[in-house]
Design an enzyme around this catalytic site. Structure first.
Site, PDB file in Angstrom:
ATOM      1  N   SER A   1     -48.579  39.105  58.975  1.00 53.85           N
ATOM      2  CA  SER A   1     -48.753  38.001  58.031  1.00 53.85           C
ATOM      3  C   SER A   1     -49.650  38.428  56.877  1.00 53.85           C
ATOM      4  O   SER A   1     -50.523  39.304  57.037  1.00 53.85           O
ATOM      5  CB  SER A   1     -49.388  36.813  58.763  1.00 53.85           C
ATOM      6  OG  SER A   1     -49.841  35.826  57.858  1.00 53.85           O
TER       7      SER A   1
ATOM      8  N   TYR B   1     -56.256  33.616  63.046  1.00 56.03           N
ATOM      9  CA  TYR B   1     -54.850  34.028  63.023  1.00 56.03           C
ATOM     10  C   TYR B   1     -54.703  35.375  62.308  1.00 56.03           C
ATOM     11  O   TYR B   1     -54.039  36.293  62.805  1.00 56.03           O
ATOM     12  CB  TYR B   1     -54.030  32.957  62.315  1.00 56.03           C
ATOM     13  CG  TYR B   1     -52.554  33.240  62.190  1.00 56.03           C
ATOM     14  CD1 TYR B   1     -51.701  33.075  63.268  1.00 56.03           C
ATOM     15  CD2 TYR B   1     -52.006  33.622  60.964  1.00 56.03           C
ATOM     16  CE1 TYR B   1     -50.329  33.310  63.142  1.00 56.03           C
ATOM     17  CE2 TYR B   1     -50.647  33.860  60.823  1.00 56.03           C
ATOM     18  CZ  TYR B   1     -49.814  33.700  61.913  1.00 56.03           C
ATOM     19  OH  TYR B   1     -48.462  33.926  61.784  1.00 56.03           O
TER      20      TYR B   1
ATOM     21  N   LYS C   1     -53.477  39.012  63.967  1.00 60.93           N
ATOM     22  CA  LYS C   1     -52.372  39.794  63.422  1.00 60.93           C
ATOM     23  C   LYS C   1     -52.837  41.193  63.025  1.00 60.93           C
ATOM     24  O   LYS C   1     -52.153  42.201  63.275  1.00 60.93           O
ATOM     25  CB  LYS C   1     -51.763  39.077  62.221  1.00 60.93           C
ATOM     26  CG  LYS C   1     -51.014  37.793  62.556  1.00 60.93           C
ATOM     27  CD  LYS C   1     -49.725  38.070  63.302  1.00 60.93           C
ATOM     28  CE  LYS C   1     -48.873  36.825  63.453  1.00 60.93           C
ATOM     29  NZ  LYS C   1     -47.596  37.091  64.158  1.00 60.93           N
TER      30      LYS C   1
END
Length: 323
Positions: free
Chosen positions: A123, A147, A151
């Site tokens: 991402s 998040y 990642k």
């Protein structure tokens, strides 16, 4: 060829599976296995579906023992949920990837000819500000959300396991995929699709950020193209740098809305209702807004050139179709 799609029940996983079922990969027919906690009612012809969570004990090991040639790793919880539930974010988005890589290493050591391609959906959340006008391929990865951190760590693990020859991995940093069909999800970016999708379906949509907010987008059709291209790419061309910023469209929310107006008219645009949300605003403010993805373009990755094109993809592929 055998391909495994982790997160195969989700929107992108389903579109990818349907594409592979029809077109194969690299000119070869593919035996598809999809793994996810749930699937849409209509199964994909010829594809095996396995229900379960990638975070369940023993699941990564069991999947590795099937020795797929290509693994599309789409399984994760979304950004908003990972930020709201810290422990769950790490339990789903990071730890199972380590377990999977370790299981694949064991399979490789038992059979050195086995070295699967892993395509990991990373991402743009792996980046954190302050940002230049355009993020180049050499800009520092310094995430400012859980998040993004999850990642980023998965990218590094995949790179190291690939360096050692256990797997052949590539991490693709997806733009925000828009316009997503179906219902809103818990992603902090969900409104980017919602302000287009809901009005086109005759429903009101809430806009939680200022219309000056700029972001980086690509369509679900482009996401499928990214994934299949990454699965067949000669990874020697990556020269050891196995994470890629992918192409997309940089635009403001106001530009999104103007593209919607051009395609659908003022009455549709009037269904967008501003409703500021400080939590969403804070998360989105920490995201990158524009890229200069020269490596990915040179390697043959392609996306739309305008947000109007992205809306048109939704109109062509998903409006008024069951999801």
């Amino acid at each position: 060829m055998r391909a495994l799609i982790l997160g195969g029940g989700g929107m992108v996983g389903q579109k990818l599976a349907r594409h592979i079922a029809v077109h194969g990969l690299d000119g070869q027919q593919v035996k598809l296995t999809l793994h996810d906690i749930a699937f849409p009612p209509a199964p994909i012809a010829g594809a095996e579906q396995i229900n379960g969570s990638i975070a369940d004990a023993g699941t990564p090991e069991a999947l590795a023992k099937t020795k797929p040639d290509v693994i599309f790793h789409l399984a994760s919880i979304v950004s908003g949920e990972a930020e709201a539930d810290f422990a769950k974010g790490w339990a789903v988005n990071m730890h199972p990837t380590w377990a999977l890589l370790e299981a694949l290493r064991a399979e490789h050591e038992a059979d050195p000819s086995y070295r699967p391609r892993i395509v990991f959906t990373s991402s743009i959340a792996v980046f954190g500000g302050p940002y230049p006008d355009k993020i180049s391929d050499t800009f520092l990865s310094a995430p400012q959300t859980s998040y993004g951190a999850q990642k980023s760590i998965c990218e590094t693990m995949i790179s190291d396991f690939s360096r050692k020859g256990f797997v052949d991995g590539i991490s693709i940093r997806l733009p925000t995929i828009c316009v997503r069909p179906g219902k809103p999800n818990a992603a902090a970016s969900s409104f980017f699709s919602g302000i287009i999708r809901e009005p086109l379906n005759g429903q009101e949509a809430l806009l939680p950020v200022a219309d000056t907010t700029r972001h980086w987008h690509a369509s679900p059709r482009s996401a499928t193209g990214f994934l299949t291209h990454a699965a067949t790419l000669d990874t020697d061309r990556l020269e050891g740098r196995r994470a890629l910023n992918l192409p997309g469209v940089s635009c403001t929310v106001a530009e999104q809305i103007e593209a919607l107006r051009e395609l659908a008219g003022n009455d549709v645009v009037k269904l967008i209702k501003p409703k500021p949300d400080p939590v969403i605003q804070k998360i989105v403010e920490g995201w990158p807004r524009n890229f200069e993805p020269e490596r990915a373009l040179a390697l043959g990755f392609k996306a739309e050139s305008s947000f109007k094109e992205i809306i048109q993809v939704y109109l062509d592929d998903d409006l008024n179709r069951p999801t």
